[in-house]
Every structure is written in C-alpha cells, then in structure tokens.
Write a protein that holds these residues in place. Structure first.
Motif, PDB file in Angstrom:
ATOM      1  N   ASP A  89       0.803  -1.225   0.000  1.00 37.41           N
ATOM      2  CA  ASP A  89       0.000   0.000   0.000  1.00 37.41           C
ATOM      3  C   ASP A  89       0.832   1.268   0.000  1.00 37.41           C
ATOM      4  N   SER A 120       0.204  -9.826   3.444  1.00 33.50           N
ATOM      5  CA  SER A 120      -0.941  -8.936   3.258  1.00 33.50           C
ATOM      6  C   SER A 120      -2.195  -9.431   3.979  1.00 33.50           C
ATOM      7  N   GLY A 122      -5.038  -7.962   3.398  1.00 34.47           N
ATOM      8  CA  GLY A 122      -6.106  -7.745   2.432  1.00 34.47           C
ATOM      9  C   GLY A 122      -6.225  -8.844   1.392  1.00 34.47           C
ATOM     10  N   ARG A 170      -9.837  -2.210  11.644  1.00 36.01           N
ATOM     11  CA  ARG A 170     -10.892  -2.384  10.642  1.00 36.01           C
ATOM     12  C   ARG A 170     -12.151  -1.629  11.039  1.00 36.01           C
ATOM     13  N   THR A 175      -8.245  -0.193   7.363  1.00 34.47           N
ATOM     14  CA  THR A 175      -7.742  -1.336   6.601  1.00 34.47           C
ATOM     15  C   THR A 175      -8.215  -1.301   5.156  1.00 34.47           C
ATOM     16  N   GLY A 176      -8.846  -0.216   4.760  1.00 36.33           N
ATOM     17  CA  GLY A 176      -9.275  -0.061   3.381  1.00 36.33           C
ATOM     18  C   GLY A 176     -10.748   0.256   3.234  1.00 36.33           C
ATOM     19  N   GLU A 177     -11.520  -0.024   4.269  1.00 41.49           N
ATOM     20  CA  GLU A 177     -12.946   0.275   4.222  1.00 41.49           C
ATOM     21  C   GLU A 177     -13.198   1.769   4.463  1.00 41.49           C
ATOM     22  N   GLU A 178     -14.443   2.165   4.385  1.00 39.80           N
ATOM     23  CA  GLU A 178     -14.795   3.566   4.602  1.00 39.80           C
ATOM     24  C   GLU A 178     -14.560   3.936   6.061  1.00 39.80           C
ATOM     25  N   HIS A 179     -13.929   5.100   6.271  1.00 34.55           N
ATOM     26  CA  HIS A 179     -13.631   5.538   7.634  1.00 34.55           C
ATOM     27  C   HIS A 179     -14.910   5.870   8.397  1.00 34.55           C
ATOM     28  N   ASP A 217      -2.114  -8.590  12.325  1.00 29.75           N
ATOM     29  CA  ASP A 217      -1.684  -7.724  11.228  1.00 29.75           C
ATOM     30  C   ASP A 217      -0.253  -7.271  11.533  1.00 29.75           C
ATOM     31  N   ARG A 294      -1.684   9.109   7.920  1.00 32.05           N
ATOM     32  CA  ARG A 294      -2.989   8.586   7.482  1.00 32.05           C
ATOM     33  C   ARG A 294      -4.033   8.998   8.511  1.00 32.05           C
ATOM     34  N   HIS A 305      -4.315   6.939  12.225  1.00 26.87           N
ATOM     35  CA  HIS A 305      -4.315   5.474  12.149  1.00 26.87           C
ATOM     36  C   HIS A 305      -3.503   4.772  13.233  1.00 26.87           C
TER      37      HIS A 305
END
Length: 394
Positions: A89, A120, A122, A170, A175-179, A217, A294, A305
């Motif tokens: 990433d 990863s 993800g 998460r 982790t990539g989803e909407e905050h 993670d 981030r 983050h």
C-alpha cells in the motif's frame, strides 16, 4: 553473521606476495618490464640513451595500464540501478550502486513482491489472510521471525505495540474500508480480542493458533522487516552502497559511492514546513511514524491510524512524530509505532533503558524537538534541539 566469516583458504591465497593478487594482465606487464630492465643492465652502457627511452616508455605504459584498470573498477563500482514499485500500500524506490546493481535491484523487487503476497491482510490467499480465516496454520520462517520480534516489542513496551489490533483498525476503516468512528460499545467488545499474549505458537510444528475472533496484522512492522531483507540481498550481491525508501521507511546500505554519509531528511508533521531536519548516517534504518500520515476528519477533528491498543482510539499522548534510527529495520519500525503510543515521557525512559539498541528523534505537540545523544552530532535542524542523554532522567 556466518556469511561474513573469513575463509582461511582465501586469506592464504591473498596473503602471498608473488603478484597473484594483481590482475593477470598487470602481472604480465610488470614481469615483462622486469625482464627488459634486466637486459638493459646486462648490456651495460651500450645504447644507453636508447635503453633509457625504452625503460621510460615501458614504465609510462605500465602507469597508463594501472590507471586504466582502476578507472574501470571505479566505473563498475559507480554503476547504478533504480526501480520504483508499489507494494504494501505504498510507493517504494530502490537505488543501488555497484557492478551488480541491476541484478541486485531485480532480486530486491522480487523479494518485496514475495513478502507483500505473504503478509498482506487484504489478500485472503496470503499466509496471514489464511491464518485470520482458519485460526490455525503452519507459518513460514518470515512469519516466525516477525511473530517473535512483535511479541518481544509487545512485552518490552507493555503492550503499546500489539499485532492483534487488526479488528479495531478495521472498525475505524483504516484497513481499506470507509472511515468511521466506532461506538464505545463496539470498541469495548473488540478490545477484548486485543491481546498478543493469547496467541499460541507450537515451535515443534511451527503452528500458530489464534483464539476465536482474534486477527493479526504485521502492518506496523512488515515494511521495516522488508527493508532489512532487501538490505541483506544487496550485500549478497556485493552491493556496498544503496538507499532503499519503502514509503518513508529508509534503509541505508553502507555509505554513498564517494564514501560520504547519506543525508536523510526527516519529514515534518507541520504542513507549513517540509522537514524537521537532516540526519547524516550509514548502514542504518531510519523510520518515522506520525499521526499526520494517514487520517480522516470528522466534525472538525482529525482521527489518525496509530491506535492505542489499550483504549482502541487514536493515540494522543503528546507526540506528533517519532523517528527511530537503528541497524535493525524490523525493530525500528515496531518501536516507531510503540513509542508514539507511549507518549513523550515514557518514550524517553524507554530509550534510556535501551540506548544501545537505537536512537530517536521525538517531535512533540508543543513543538519541542528531542534528539538522543547518539545522533545529536549528525542531525541538523533549524529548530531548537534538546539532546537526550543516557544518564539524565527526563
């Protein structure tokens, strides 16, 4: 370390004084010149002027050959190769110098891609993805190493670094989803799963078992480990000068090609300022963590983050950024996160208890810049600097 043990046979061969250490063509030239000189001396004064010119010509030829040889060697050592890659990433840039630079960079790219696929979260097919899904599995040597380092930092920092934080990350959407901001009920439920000591590892079978609901993670330590592995690859290819930038995680191999130290700029968290200062270093990992990297904003407040494993919310303990300088990239990566979570006073005390393992640059919320004494003479900044000493309590 075994890779650097001297081979006694090689030492014996290089230790002889019969010219074997010279390139073959130079040895031949020197031998031929010795014969010519002997012939000249044997013939006495006969044609002395002519022979003097021949000797002078021979020595000039030798000098030119030697100079050409060393120019070729220097040119080979100054050969460079660079590559950019997107992995884990983040954007990464690798630059190596030496006759094997291109091959070394190619091997480094392959290693980065391998570790990305292995670690990863993800990717459901990765080793970590499978562990999180199945809760049990045999782990690779890389994961074993990371697990051991992570647990050591977890224990030494009283849980400030915890690889079981993943479900909380998460929940915040990091982790990539909407905050979004989790509810207090969500956090309290998820925090019951955050405990690295609950992981069960069987060394005899290399099997790791995760309790129900627990997920891991290595994101807080994986890039540091990767940069360390890439530095090892550079050495395997006889590269003595390289700079590896893995999304802000900088790993230095040796010195610059001219022998001087690398100059690494330490990014400032302040949007009005580009750098906190510049560090001169060789053979070091230089890794920075900060809440400015981030984050998202909601209702006028920033949420970053770096989550405190004890509270489940972003750590706001008086630090804007933490830079760790160490020969160990894995350690530097994990500690940059852990010390940020710990806060200024605890971070300083931790360094004083482990000052032989790393150095640090701490930038606080109120604009104070602390630099540990091990790097104080090689760090320059326009800021006022407070030097942290080993024997002085904070």
């Amino acid at each position: 370390r075994n890779a650097f043990i001297t081979n006694p046979r090689l030492k014996l061969a290089c230790g002889s004084d019969n010219g074997a250490g010279l390139p073959a063509f130079l040895h031949l030239i020197l031998t031929s010149s010795n014969i010519a000189l002997y012939d000249t001396l044997r013939n006495g004064d006969k044609n002395m002027q002519k022979n003097k010119r021949q000797i002078l010509t021979a020595f000039l030829f030798i000098a030119v050959c030697i100079a050409a040889y060393f120019l070729i060697v220097r040119e080979q050592n100054n050969k460079s190769a660079s590559a950019q890659i997107f992995a884990m990433d983040t954007y990464m840039e690798l630059t190596a110098y030496g006759k094997n630079a291109e091959e070394a960079v190619g091997a480094a790219k392959e290693e980065i891609e391998r570790l990305d696929a292995l670690l990863s979260t993800g990717n459901d097919k990765s080793e970590i993805g499978q562990l999180n899904k199945n809760k049990k599995g045999q782990i690779s040597a890389d994961t074993q190493y990371l697990l051991n380092c992570s647990f050591t930092i977890y224990e030494e920092t009283d849980g400030a670094f915890d690889i079981t934080i993943y479900p909380v990350m998460r929940a915040w959407g990091f982790t990539g989803e909407e905050h979004h901001i989790p509810t207090e009920e969500e956090l309290q439920s998820l925090l019951q799963l955050v405990d690295a000591s609950s992981l069960q590892y069987d060394a005899s079978t290399q099997t790791l078992t995760l309790p129900e609901g627990v997920e891991i993670d290595f994101g807080g330590i994986a890039k540091g480990y990767t940069s360390q592995r890439v530095a090892q690859i550079m050495q395997e290819y006889d590269i003595n000068s390289a700079i590896l930038n893995l999304g802000g995680n900088v790993q230095l191999v040796g010195a610059k090609p001219d022998g001087s130290s690398w100059k690494v700029a330490i990014k400032s968290p302040d949007e009005q300022e580009e750098y906190l200062g510049v560090l001169s270093a060789q053979n070091k990992a230089i890794i920075t963590s900060g809440g400015y990297e981030r984050y998202f904003e909601e209702n006028g407040r920033k949420y970053h983050h770096i989550i405190d494993p004890k509270t489940g919310i972003p750590a706001y303990n008086g630090l804007q950024s933490v830079t760790i300088v160490s020969e160990d990239g894995t350690l530097a990566d994990g500690l940059s996160t852990a010390l940020y979570v710990m806060g200024t006073e605890s971070a300083v005390k931790f360094w004083q208890n482990h000052s032989d393992e790393f150095d640090a640059i701490l930038y606080t919320d109120d604009g104070n810049l602390y630099v540990t004494e091990g790097i104080a003479d090689t760090f320059t900044s326009s800021h006022s600097i407070t030097v942290l000493e080993k024997a002085v309590a904070f």
